[in-house]
Enzyme design. Structure first.
Site, PDB file in Angstrom:
ATOM      1  N   ASN A   9      41.995  44.018  41.843  1.00 11.95           N
ATOM      2  CA  ASN A   9      42.388  44.672  42.145  1.00 11.95           C
ATOM      3  C   ASN A   9      43.841  43.873  42.460  1.00 11.95           C
ATOM      4  OD1 ASN A   9      43.550  45.764  44.711  1.00 11.95           O
ATOM      5  ND2 ASN A   9      42.126  45.721  45.695  1.00 11.95           N
ATOM      6  N   TRP A  10      44.635  44.063  42.117  1.00 12.57           N
ATOM      7  CA  TRP A  10      45.911  43.287  42.463  1.00 12.57           C
ATOM      8  C   TRP A  10      46.950  43.417  44.064  1.00 12.57           C
ATOM      9  CZ3 TRP A  10      48.495  43.048  36.899  1.00 12.57           C
ATOM     10  CH2 TRP A  10      48.214  42.061  35.943  1.00 12.57           C
ATOM     11  N   LYS A  11      45.942  44.915  44.501  1.00 12.43           N
ATOM     12  CA  LYS A  11      46.641  44.675  45.637  1.00 12.43           C
ATOM     13  C   LYS A  11      48.345  45.187  45.199  1.00 12.43           C
ATOM     14  CE  LYS A  11      42.946  42.326  47.891  1.00 12.43           C
ATOM     15  NZ  LYS A  11      42.489  42.326  49.261  1.00 12.43           N
ATOM     16  N   HIS A  96      38.914  52.100  48.684  1.00  7.61           N
ATOM     17  CA  HIS A  96      38.783  50.916  49.962  1.00  7.61           C
ATOM     18  C   HIS A  96      38.947  50.636  51.163  1.00  7.61           C
ATOM     19  CE1 HIS A  96      40.604  46.045  49.824  1.00  7.61           C
ATOM     20  NE2 HIS A  96      40.060  46.220  48.492  1.00  7.61           N
ATOM     21  N   GLU A  98      40.475  48.817  52.944  1.00  2.63           N
ATOM     22  CA  GLU A  98      42.155  48.393  53.234  1.00  2.63           C
ATOM     23  C   GLU A  98      42.575  50.137  53.668  1.00  2.63           C
ATOM     24  OE1 GLU A  98      43.720  46.024  50.224  1.00  2.63           O
ATOM     25  OE2 GLU A  98      42.129  43.919  51.580  1.00  2.63           O
ATOM     26  N   GLU A 168      32.157  46.206  49.480  1.00  6.05           N
ATOM     27  CA  GLU A 168      32.920  45.686  49.802  1.00  6.05           C
ATOM     28  C   GLU A 168      31.888  44.966  51.327  1.00  6.05           C
ATOM     29  OE1 GLU A 168      36.098  44.413  46.723  1.00  6.05           O
ATOM     30  OE2 GLU A 168      36.309  45.977  48.524  1.00  6.05           O
ATOM     31  N   GLY A 174      39.237  38.894  51.574  1.00  7.85           N
ATOM     32  CA  GLY A 174      40.447  38.394  52.085  1.00  7.85           C
ATOM     33  C   GLY A 174      40.201  36.712  52.735  1.00  7.85           C
ATOM     34  N   SER A 214      35.682  37.604  48.544  1.00 11.06           N
ATOM     35  CA  SER A 214      36.034  36.436  48.366  1.00 11.06           C
ATOM     36  C   SER A 214      35.776  36.268  46.985  1.00 11.06           C
ATOM     37  CB  SER A 214      35.586  35.763  49.416  1.00 11.06           C
ATOM     38  OG  SER A 214      36.864  35.851  50.631  1.00 11.06           O
ATOM     39  N   GLY A 235      39.592  40.710  44.314  1.00 12.87           N
ATOM     40  CA  GLY A 235      40.932  40.885  44.612  1.00 12.87           C
ATOM     41  C   GLY A 235      41.687  39.164  44.524  1.00 12.87           C
ATOM     42  N   GLY A 236      41.887  38.274  46.015  1.00 17.58           N
ATOM     43  CA  GLY A 236      43.027  37.408  45.363  1.00 17.58           C
ATOM     44  C   GLY A 236      42.741  36.192  43.943  1.00 17.58           C
TER      45      GLY A 236
HETATM   46  C1  PEP Z   1      39.458  43.621  47.398  1.00 14.32           C
HETATM   47  O1  PEP Z   1      40.612  43.321  47.459  1.00 14.32           O
HETATM   48  O2  PEP Z   1      38.358  44.409  46.959  1.00 14.32           O
HETATM   49  C2  PEP Z   1      38.756  42.130  47.505  1.00 14.32           C
HETATM   50  C3  PEP Z   1      36.807  41.486  47.390  1.00 14.32           C
HETATM   51  O3  PEP Z   1      39.426  41.292  48.116  1.00 14.32           O
HETATM   52  P1  PEP Z   1      39.389  39.733  48.179  1.00 14.32           P
HETATM   53  O4  PEP Z   1      38.541  39.266  46.526  1.00 14.32           O
HETATM   54  O5  PEP Z   1      40.425  38.974  47.985  1.00 14.32           O
HETATM   55  O6  PEP Z   1      38.575  39.548  49.250  1.00 14.32           O
END
Ligand code: PEP
Length: 251
Positions: A9-11, A96, A98, A168, A174, A214, A235-236
Site C-alpha cells: 500500500n503506497w498510501k 483501511h 486511515e 491490521e 506505521g 509494520s 505500507g512503509g
Molecule cells: C498499511 O498501510 O496498511 C500498513 C500496514 O502500513 P505499515 O506497514 O507502514 O505499518
C-alpha cells in the site's frame, strides 16, 4: 491450499513518474515469486501508467479506495470501482484504518464500497483491526467481528472468492510496533472462525487473511510461519522496490 498474497500500500506517496519507476524496479525482483500473488497499490493518478507498464507481469495493481456509488454521476472527487477496473486494476483496498479514522468510512460505507468493487469485477481487500485502546479494553475480537459483520454484510458464497481480509491492528500501522506472530495468529484464527459462523467451514478455510502493521523484511518470515496468516499488507516497507521484494521473497 490458500495462495499467499503480499500487497504493498503506497498510501499518498509518489508522483506518476516515481510510481512507474518503482514498479519497473520491482518487476524483475519479484519475477520468480510463484509462491504468492504480488499486488501494489499506487495513488489514483498513477494507476493507469503503472498498470500499463506491468501488463503481462506477475504484479497486480490495486486502488487504495473507491466510491461507494456504483454508477457514474455527480459525485465530485470520487472514483468509481468500474473506473479503477478500467484503469487496469484487479484489486481495491477498502476500509483501511486511515480511511476509517480520517475520512469517516463507516462499516456501512465499507460495505457499499465492497459491493461496488465486487460489482466491477475487482478483488476487494477489506481491512479490519482494533485501536490500542480497544485492545487494552479486551475488545479486539469484538471490534473485528463487528467490522466484518458490517463491512461484509450481504455477501454470497461466490462473492467470497474475491474477498481478501487484511487484519491490521491500528496500533501497529506505521508505528514500527508489530503484533507478535502469536498475537496476529490468534486474531487470524478468530477471523476465520467468524467466517465459519457466518458462512461455512469451507468458506472459512478458503478465505485469505493478510496481516498488516509494520511488516518488514526481518519480520515477514516469522509471521508467515503462522498457519492462519496468508500474506501481508505492507505500507512503509513497500515504498522501496528492494525492501518490498525482500518481503515478497521471504522464503
Ligand atoms: C498499511 O498501510 O496498511 C500498513 C500496514 O502500513 P505499515 O506497514 O507502514 O505499518
Amino acid at each position: 491450499m490458500r495462495k499467499p498474497v503480499i500487497a504493498g500500500n503506497w498510501k499518498m506517496y509518489k508522483t506518476v513518474g516515481e510510481s512507474v519507476a518503482t514498479a519497473l524496479a520491482l518487476k524483475p525482483l519479484v519475477a520468480n515469486a510463484n509462491h504468492c500473488e504480488v499486488v501494489i497499490a499506487p495513488v489514483f493518478t498513477a494507476l493507469k501508467s503503472v498498470a500499463d507498464r506491468l501488463d503481462g507481469s506477475n504484479i497486480r495493481v490495486s486502488a487504495q479506495n473507491c466510491a461507494a456509488e456504483q454508477k457514474e454521476g455527480a459525485f465530485t472527487g470520487e472514483v468509481a470501482a468500474s473506473m479503477v477496473r478500467d484503469a487496469g486494476c484487479s484489486h481495491v483496498i477498502v476500509g483501511h484504518s486511515e480511511r476509517r479514522q480520517y475520512y469517516f468510512d463507516t462499516d456501512e460505507i465499507v460495505s457499499r464500497k465492497t459491493q461496488a468493487g465486487l460489482a466491477a469485477g475487482l478483488t476487494v481487500i477489506v481491512c479490519v483491526g482494533e485501536t490500542l485502546e480497544q485492545r487494552d479494553q479486551g475488545s479486539a475480537e469484538s471490534v473485528a467481528r463487528n467490522q466484518l459483520a458490517g463491512g461484509l454484510s450481504g455477501l454470497t458464497a461466490s462473492d467470497l472468492d474475491r474477498i481478501i481480509v487484511a487484519y491490521e491492528p491500528v496500533w501497529a500501522i506505521g508505528t514500527g510496533r508489530t503484533a507478535t506472530p502469536e498475537q496476529a495468529q490468534e486474531m487470524h484464527a478468530f477471523i476465520r472462525r467468524v467466517f465459519a459462523e457466518r458462512h461455512s467451514a469451507s468458506a472459512a478455510n478458503a478465505i485469505r487473511v493478510l496481516y498488516g502493521g509494520s511488516v518488514k523484511p526481518d519480520n515477514i518470515a516469522g509471521l508467515m510461519k503462522q498457519p492462519d496468516i496468508d500474506g501481508a499488507l505492507v505500507g512503509g516497507a513497500s515504498l522501496k522496490a528492494e525492501s518490498f521484494a525482500e518481503i515478497v521473497n521471504y522464503k
